[in-house]
Scaffold this motif. Structure first.
Motif, PDB file in Angstrom:
ATOM      1  N   ARG A  85       0.835  -1.207   0.000  1.00  0.00           N
ATOM      2  CA  ARG A  85       0.000   0.000   0.000  1.00  0.00           C
ATOM      3  C   ARG A  85       0.866   1.253   0.000  1.00  0.00           C
ATOM      4  NH1 ARG A  85      -4.286   1.215   4.828  1.00  0.00           N
ATOM      5  NH2 ARG A  85      -2.460   2.107   5.856  1.00  0.00           N
TER       6      ARG A  85
ATOM      7  N   PHE B  58       0.923   4.170  -3.082  1.00  0.00           N
ATOM      8  CA  PHE B  58       0.609   5.586  -2.929  1.00  0.00           C
ATOM      9  C   PHE B  58       1.845   6.482  -3.032  1.00  0.00           C
ATOM     10  CE2 PHE B  58      -3.324   3.873  -0.892  1.00  0.00           C
ATOM     11  CZ  PHE B  58      -4.209   4.410  -1.815  1.00  0.00           C
TER      12      PHE B  58
ATOM     13  N   ASP C 136       1.467   9.419   8.678  1.00  0.00           N
ATOM     14  CA  ASP C 136       2.007   9.550   7.319  1.00  0.00           C
ATOM     15  C   ASP C 136       3.174  10.531   7.357  1.00  0.00           C
ATOM     16  OD1 ASP C 136       2.447  10.474   4.629  1.00  0.00           O
ATOM     17  OD2 ASP C 136       0.458   9.747   4.083  1.00  0.00           O
TER      18      ASP C 136
ATOM     19  N   ILE D 224      -5.164  12.198  -0.777  1.00  0.00           N
ATOM     20  CA  ILE D 224      -5.069  10.788  -0.417  1.00  0.00           C
ATOM     21  C   ILE D 224      -5.994  10.483   0.753  1.00  0.00           C
ATOM     22  CG2 ILE D 224      -3.095  11.158   1.118  1.00  0.00           C
ATOM     23  CD1 ILE D 224      -2.112   8.333   0.306  1.00  0.00           C
TER      24      ILE D 224
ATOM     25  N   GLU E 295      -6.064   7.198   2.658  1.00  0.00           N
ATOM     26  CA  GLU E 295      -5.417   5.900   2.853  1.00  0.00           C
ATOM     27  C   GLU E 295      -5.741   5.399   4.255  1.00  0.00           C
ATOM     28  OE1 GLU E 295      -0.830   4.105   2.654  1.00  0.00           O
ATOM     29  OE2 GLU E 295      -1.174   6.242   3.002  1.00  0.00           O
TER      30      GLU E 295
ATOM     31  N   GLU F  43      -7.962   4.248  -0.771  1.00  0.00           N
ATOM     32  CA  GLU F  43      -8.043   2.829  -0.400  1.00  0.00           C
ATOM     33  C   GLU F  43      -9.467   2.569   0.075  1.00  0.00           C
ATOM     34  OE1 GLU F  43      -6.596  -0.321   3.032  1.00  0.00           O
ATOM     35  OE2 GLU F  43      -6.066   1.803   3.180  1.00  0.00           O
TER      36      GLU F  43
ATOM     37  N   LEU G 275      -7.245  -0.534  -4.308  1.00  0.00           N
ATOM     38  CA  LEU G 275      -6.498   0.729  -4.340  1.00  0.00           C
ATOM     39  C   LEU G 275      -6.903   1.481  -5.607  1.00  0.00           C
ATOM     40  CD1 LEU G 275      -3.009  -0.738  -3.346  1.00  0.00           C
ATOM     41  CD2 LEU G 275      -4.779   0.193  -1.827  1.00  0.00           C
TER      42      LEU G 275
END
Length: 300
Positions: A83, A87, A110, A180, A182, A213, A294
């Motif tokens: 993953r 990304f 992140d 994003i 995620e 995701e 994804l």
């Protein structure tokens, strides 16, 4: 359907949804230690060691009883490596396209603001609960390192008016952006997912990117059984008490019908592409990874 969540709950990095970010960080740290890592996040282990206790043990791999040392954990680490790679490469495409506004929705731990090669002038907006953002800021601050882009914290709950908070932080909806979501959608009810998608679409100028995701919900009966089992275990932050077993709409379909060119990649297919084993569909790991897709899209 009930869950262990409420519409007004909040958390720090060691409680509720916040703790899931540590589980993911520990997985990324273990992936980075491999001889052939799919992605290297040098900050993941730092976060876990700062919290200490079971999280320091998790990245050391010294507790054979830790969930990340089980067969499920081995596949979960592979999943996180894949993953992260997916990304990271998604953002590389956005960088190459000249995008200089980035939005990390539920940024958690992140660390991309610090480790990706952003172009000069890039601004990374990180949206999350205030105590989660504070933990990350303080932890990396102790390393005396600076981000590779201008990092702006936006302390907001994504169930609230986050578009206004984002624009108040200087986000310009007239310029292309890269977004994003995620490890986020499963922690939002379907109505909040719809609001999230609509907010992204409204603020994204032509030429923008979005990476998502998503997971197909479990059958309600099976989910309720898992949730009841988690509650009876007495584990306050057990996974099935934290998630919503809901999906507003598949992202490829939703964005594709609104002027985006979207591509969906089932996680199992991507694991094969990057050389990681696909878990048995009948296993606990297979039951999880088999539901995940994804998605990346660009706005025409």
């Amino acid at each position: 359907m009930s869950t262990g969540r409420t519409d007004t709950d909040n958390w720090d990095i060691t409680t509720s949804v916040g703790q899931t970010a540590l589980f993911v960080a520990a997985s990324r740290a273990l992936e980075a230690r491999k001889a052939d890592p799919l992605a290297v996040d040098q900050y993941a282990e730092v976060f876990c060691r700062r919290v200490g206790g079971e999280w320091a043990t998790a990245v050391e791999g010294t507790d054979p009883e830790h969930p990340l040392q089980t067969e499920f954990g081995e596949h979960f680490v592979n999943f996180q490596g894949a993953r992260t790679k997916y990304f990271d490469e998604y953002f590389t495409r956005a960088i190459e396209a000249g995008v200089q506004q980035v939005v990390l929705l539920a940024a958690g731990l992140d660390s991309r603001a610090y480790r990706l090669p952003w172009a000069d002038g890039t601004v990374v907006h990180e949206l999350d609960q205030p105590r989660v953002l504070e933990f990350k800021r303080d932890t990396i601050g102790e390393l005396d390192e600076t981000p590779k882009a201008e990092r702006r914290e936006v302390a907001v709950d994504l169930r609230d008016d986050w578009p206004r908070a984002l624009q108040d932080s200087g986000f310009d909806p007239s310029r292309p952006s890269a977004w994003i979501a995620e490890g986020l959608l499963i922690y939002l009810p379907a109505t909040a997912q719809e609001q999230l998608f609509a907010g992204i679409d409204a603020l994204a100028a032509p030429g923008s990117f979005v990476g998502i995701e998503e997971a197909v919900p479990m059958p309600d009966e099976a989910f309720e059984a898992k949730r009841a089992e988690a509650e009876s275990s007495g584990e306050e932050n057990a996974f099935f008490t934290l998630v919503y077993n809901q999906q507003h709409a598949p992202a490829e379909q939703w964005f594709g019908s609104r002027g985006w060119d979207a591509t969906a990649t089932p996680l199992h297919r991507y694991l094969t592409e990057v050389g990681r084993p696909v878990p048995d569909p009948a296993s606990e790991a297979g039951g999880m990874t088999g539901t995940i897709t994804l998605v990346s899209a660009t706005k025409r």
